[in-house]
Structure formats: structure tokens, C-alpha cells
Design an enzyme around this catalytic site. Structure first.
Site, mmCIF file in Angstrom:
data_model
loop_
_atom_site.group_PDB
_atom_site.id
_atom_site.type_symbol
_atom_site.label_atom_id
_atom_site.label_comp_id
_atom_site.label_asym_id
_atom_site.label_seq_id
_atom_site.Cartn_x
_atom_site.Cartn_y
_atom_site.Cartn_z
ATOM 1 N N PRO A 95 0.784 -1.227 0.000
ATOM 2 C CA PRO A 95 0.000 0.000 0.000
ATOM 3 C C PRO A 95 0.821 1.286 0.000
ATOM 4 O O PRO A 95 1.859 1.365 0.662
ATOM 5 C CB PRO A 95 -0.827 -0.100 1.287
ATOM 6 C CG PRO A 95 -0.107 -1.075 2.145
ATOM 7 C CD PRO A 95 0.536 -2.047 1.188
ATOM 8 N N ASN A 96 0.313 2.229 -0.756
ATOM 9 C CA ASN A 96 0.845 3.595 -0.869
ATOM 10 C C ASN A 96 2.114 3.698 -1.713
ATOM 11 O O ASN A 96 2.575 4.794 -1.999
ATOM 12 C CB ASN A 96 1.082 4.223 0.522
ATOM 13 C CG ASN A 96 -0.183 4.274 1.344
ATOM 14 O OD1 ASN A 96 -1.180 4.808 0.880
ATOM 15 N ND2 ASN A 96 -0.177 3.681 2.524
ATOM 16 N N ARG A 154 5.017 10.907 -2.684
ATOM 17 C CA ARG A 154 4.753 10.655 -1.268
ATOM 18 C C ARG A 154 5.993 10.907 -0.422
ATOM 19 O O ARG A 154 7.035 10.266 -0.652
ATOM 20 C CB ARG A 154 4.360 9.176 -1.172
ATOM 21 C CG ARG A 154 4.285 8.633 0.201
ATOM 22 C CD ARG A 154 4.212 7.108 0.177
ATOM 23 N NE ARG A 154 3.970 6.636 1.519
ATOM 24 C CZ ARG A 154 4.277 5.437 1.953
ATOM 25 N NH1 ARG A 154 4.823 4.549 1.149
ATOM 26 N NH2 ARG A 154 4.023 5.107 3.186
ATOM 27 N N TYR A 214 11.124 8.850 0.889
ATOM 28 C CA TYR A 214 11.039 7.831 -0.153
ATOM 29 C C TYR A 214 11.622 8.258 -1.508
ATOM 30 O O TYR A 214 11.604 7.476 -2.455
ATOM 31 C CB TYR A 214 9.573 7.392 -0.330
ATOM 32 C CG TYR A 214 8.995 6.786 0.937
ATOM 33 C CD1 TYR A 214 9.492 5.590 1.445
ATOM 34 C CD2 TYR A 214 7.958 7.410 1.635
ATOM 35 C CE1 TYR A 214 8.980 5.033 2.608
ATOM 36 C CE2 TYR A 214 7.438 6.862 2.798
ATOM 37 C CZ TYR A 214 7.951 5.675 3.277
ATOM 38 O OH TYR A 214 7.447 5.125 4.427
ATOM 39 N N ASN A 231 7.993 -5.688 -0.938
ATOM 40 C CA ASN A 231 7.883 -4.561 -0.011
ATOM 41 C C ASN A 231 6.408 -4.474 0.358
ATOM 42 O O ASN A 231 5.604 -3.884 -0.372
ATOM 43 C CB ASN A 231 8.369 -3.258 -0.652
ATOM 44 C CG ASN A 231 8.374 -2.106 0.346
ATOM 45 O OD1 ASN A 231 7.847 -2.236 1.445
ATOM 46 N ND2 ASN A 231 8.963 -0.991 -0.032
ATOM 47 N N ALA A 251 3.160 -0.876 4.741
ATOM 48 C CA ALA A 251 2.574 -0.849 6.093
ATOM 49 C C ALA A 251 2.090 -2.239 6.536
ATOM 50 O O ALA A 251 2.088 -2.547 7.738
ATOM 51 C CB ALA A 251 1.436 0.151 6.141
ATOM 52 N N HIS A 309 4.023 -4.618 8.948
ATOM 53 C CA HIS A 309 3.977 -4.481 10.404
ATOM 54 C C HIS A 309 2.685 -4.998 11.021
ATOM 55 O O HIS A 309 2.547 -5.008 12.241
ATOM 56 C CB HIS A 309 4.156 -2.997 10.779
ATOM 57 C CG HIS A 309 5.232 -2.313 9.981
ATOM 58 N ND1 HIS A 309 6.536 -2.746 9.982
ATOM 59 C CD2 HIS A 309 5.195 -1.251 9.120
ATOM 60 C CE1 HIS A 309 7.250 -1.954 9.182
ATOM 61 N NE2 HIS A 309 6.459 -1.062 8.642
ATOM 62 N N ASP A 312 1.771 -15.626 6.742
ATOM 63 C CA ASP A 312 1.360 -17.013 6.508
ATOM 64 C C ASP A 312 1.463 -17.386 5.027
ATOM 65 O O ASP A 312 1.823 -18.517 4.693
ATOM 66 C CB ASP A 312 -0.085 -17.238 6.981
ATOM 67 C CG ASP A 312 -0.186 -17.392 8.491
ATOM 68 O OD1 ASP A 312 0.862 -17.486 9.163
ATOM 69 O OD2 ASP A 312 -1.327 -17.418 9.008
ATOM 70 N N GLU A 343 12.632 -9.643 1.544
ATOM 71 C CA GLU A 343 11.891 -8.471 2.043
ATOM 72 C C GLU A 343 12.719 -7.217 1.791
ATOM 73 O O GLU A 343 13.915 -7.195 2.105
ATOM 74 C CB GLU A 343 11.651 -8.639 3.551
ATOM 75 C CG GLU A 343 11.010 -7.422 4.203
ATOM 76 C CD GLU A 343 10.810 -7.592 5.717
ATOM 77 O OE1 GLU A 343 11.208 -8.647 6.265
ATOM 78 O OE2 GLU A 343 10.279 -6.665 6.334
ATOM 79 N N HIS A 361 12.754 -2.755 2.054
ATOM 80 C CA HIS A 361 12.158 -1.474 2.426
ATOM 81 C C HIS A 361 13.064 -0.375 1.909
ATOM 82 O O HIS A 361 14.301 -0.513 1.921
ATOM 83 C CB HIS A 361 11.995 -1.346 3.936
ATOM 84 C CG HIS A 361 11.076 -2.386 4.484
ATOM 85 N ND1 HIS A 361 9.712 -2.316 4.344
ATOM 86 C CD2 HIS A 361 11.334 -3.550 5.115
ATOM 87 C CE1 HIS A 361 9.169 -3.386 4.884
ATOM 88 N NE2 HIS A 361 10.130 -4.160 5.357
ATOM 89 N N ILE A 362 12.438 0.696 1.491
ATOM 90 C CA ILE A 362 13.180 1.843 0.981
ATOM 91 C C ILE A 362 13.890 2.541 2.146
ATOM 92 O O ILE A 362 15.066 2.871 2.075
ATOM 93 C CB ILE A 362 12.201 2.805 0.271
ATOM 94 C CG1 ILE A 362 11.562 2.090 -0.928
ATOM 95 C CG2 ILE A 362 12.903 4.093 -0.145
ATOM 96 C CD1 ILE A 362 10.331 2.784 -1.478
ATOM 97 N N SER A 363 13.143 2.745 3.220
ATOM 98 C CA SER A 363 13.688 3.440 4.391
ATOM 99 C C SER A 363 14.253 2.427 5.386
ATOM 100 O O SER A 363 13.937 1.228 5.323
ATOM 101 C CB SER A 363 12.583 4.268 5.056
ATOM 102 O OG SER A 363 11.553 3.429 5.534
ATOM 103 N N ARG A 411 13.084 4.373 12.472
ATOM 104 C CA ARG A 411 11.822 5.130 12.485
ATOM 105 C C ARG A 411 10.962 4.720 13.696
ATOM 106 O O ARG A 411 11.506 4.194 14.673
ATOM 107 C CB ARG A 411 11.110 4.910 11.145
ATOM 108 C CG ARG A 411 11.980 5.367 9.958
ATOM 109 C CD ARG A 411 11.302 5.149 8.636
ATOM 110 N NE ARG A 411 10.112 5.979 8.509
ATOM 111 C CZ ARG A 411 9.191 5.809 7.559
ATOM 112 N NH1 ARG A 411 9.339 4.847 6.653
ATOM 113 N NH2 ARG A 411 8.129 6.592 7.512
HETATM 114 C C1 DQA Z 1 8.254 1.024 3.784
HETATM 115 C C2 DQA Z 1 8.342 1.231 5.290
HETATM 116 C C3 DQA Z 1 6.998 1.014 5.939
HETATM 117 O O1 DQA Z 1 7.080 1.198 7.348
HETATM 118 C C4 DQA Z 1 5.981 2.007 5.388
HETATM 119 O O2 DQA Z 1 4.705 1.747 5.925
HETATM 120 C C5 DQA Z 1 5.949 2.037 3.904
HETATM 121 C C6 DQA Z 1 7.193 1.909 3.160
HETATM 122 C C7 DQA Z 1 9.595 1.346 3.089
HETATM 123 O O3 DQA Z 1 9.764 0.892 1.964
HETATM 124 O O4 DQA Z 1 10.436 2.041 3.638
HETATM 125 O O5 DQA Z 1 4.904 2.266 3.303
HETATM 126 O O6 DQA Z 1 7.956 -0.334 3.541
#
Ligand code: DQA
Length: 139
Positions: free
Chosen positions: A10-11, A18, A23, A72, A75, A78, A85, A96, A98-100, A105
Site C-alpha cells: 500500500p501507498n 509521497r 522515499y 515490499n 505498512a 507491520h 502465513d 523483504e 524497504h526503501i527506508s 523510524r
Molecule cells: C516502507 C516502510 C513502511 O514502514 C511504510 O509503511 C511504507 C514503506 C519502506 O519501503 O520504507 O509504506 O515499507
């Protein structure tokens, strides 16, 4: 030829617009075009959804035939027992990303339902995290 897929949660369709301080300002389409040019020998698919069940359906779809999944879950990383599963239930290894750096954080981002079931985790390198994940499947 390795068959890989990037699955974004998502997002992440808003990348470029964003929170660019976290990001970056590149859209994912721009980034993907660059990566595809750089790795012509990789058969690279892409899927993004803002809907948890669609991400799970996609993991099921690709999880018995692809060589690797770069996930990725954003959200949902978490919160989603269901995505955790799904990764347990499929055969294709998941990396897995993540950008950040989620550990730098908020506390709620330190928990991941993906990590225990992933082959490995790459985070904090911006969009380069995805590229490092691709490379991990090539060696
Ligand atoms: C994210 C980190 C997540 O905590 C956040 O909810 C995202 C992006 C990242 O790529 O850094 O939407 O997965």
C-alpha cells in the site's frame, strides 16, 4: 533466465510524490525502466496493490513457479499475519525490502511479519534496496 517479481504494497503507487524526504522523488515506473535496462537477462514482473488480499493472491499465484519474489509489503509488513502465513505457504523464496531504514523510524515499524519467513531482508538503501534484492537472486 531468472523469473523474478517485485510486489509492492500500500501507498507505494505514490512513490515520487509521497513524503519525498523519506522515499525519494523518482516514480517506481521510472526506476523499473532503469532496472529492466540494466538487467536484460532477468525476466522481471511487477505488481502493486493497496489491498491486503490482492497481495496474498499474488503471492499464491507466483509462489510455485517464479525463482524469486522481492516484497515490499509497506505498512502491511507491520500488521499482516496473513501475508506472513502466505510466505510460509509458498515455495518461492521471498526477499523483504524497504526503501527506508524502518529500524530508525517509529517503534511500530520495527515489527515485521515478513522477516521471519523471508530468505533475507534489505532495507534503508532507498530504491537501491530493490536492486540489491535482484542481485541476491542472481548469485
Ligand atoms: C516502507 C516502510 C513502511 O514502514 C511504510 O509503511 C511504507 C514503506 C519502506 O519501503 O520504507 O509504506 O515499507
Amino acid at each position: 533466465m531468472k523469473k523474478l517479481i517485485i510486489i509492492n504494497g500500500p501507498n507505494l503507487n505514490l512513490l515520487g510524490k509521497r513524503e519525498p524526504n523519506i522515499y525519494g522523488s523518482l516514480t517506481f515506473t521510472e526506476f523499473l525502466d532503469e532496472v529492466k535496462q540494466k538487467y536484460p537477462d532477468v525476466d522481471l514482473d511487477y505488481f502493486q496493490s493497496n489491498i491486503e488480499g490482492e497481495l496474498i493472491d499474488k503471492l499464491h499465484d507466483v509462489g510455485f513457479s517464479y525463482d524469486g519474489i522481492i516484497l515490499n509489503a509497506a505498512a502491511y509488513t507491520h500488521t499482516s499475519v496473513g501475508i506472513g502465513d502466505a510466505i510460509k505457504g509458498i515455495e518461492t523464496p521471498v526477499v523483504e525490502v524497504h526503501i527506508s531504514n524502518t529500524f530508525g523510524r517509529e517503534e511500530f515499524r520495527h515489527q515485521s511479519y515478513v522477516s521471519p519467513n523471508a530468505k533475507g531482508v534489505i532495507l534503508g538503501f532507498g530504491l537501491q534496496s530493490y536492486e540489491l534484492a535482484i542481485q541476491s537472486f542472481l548469485s
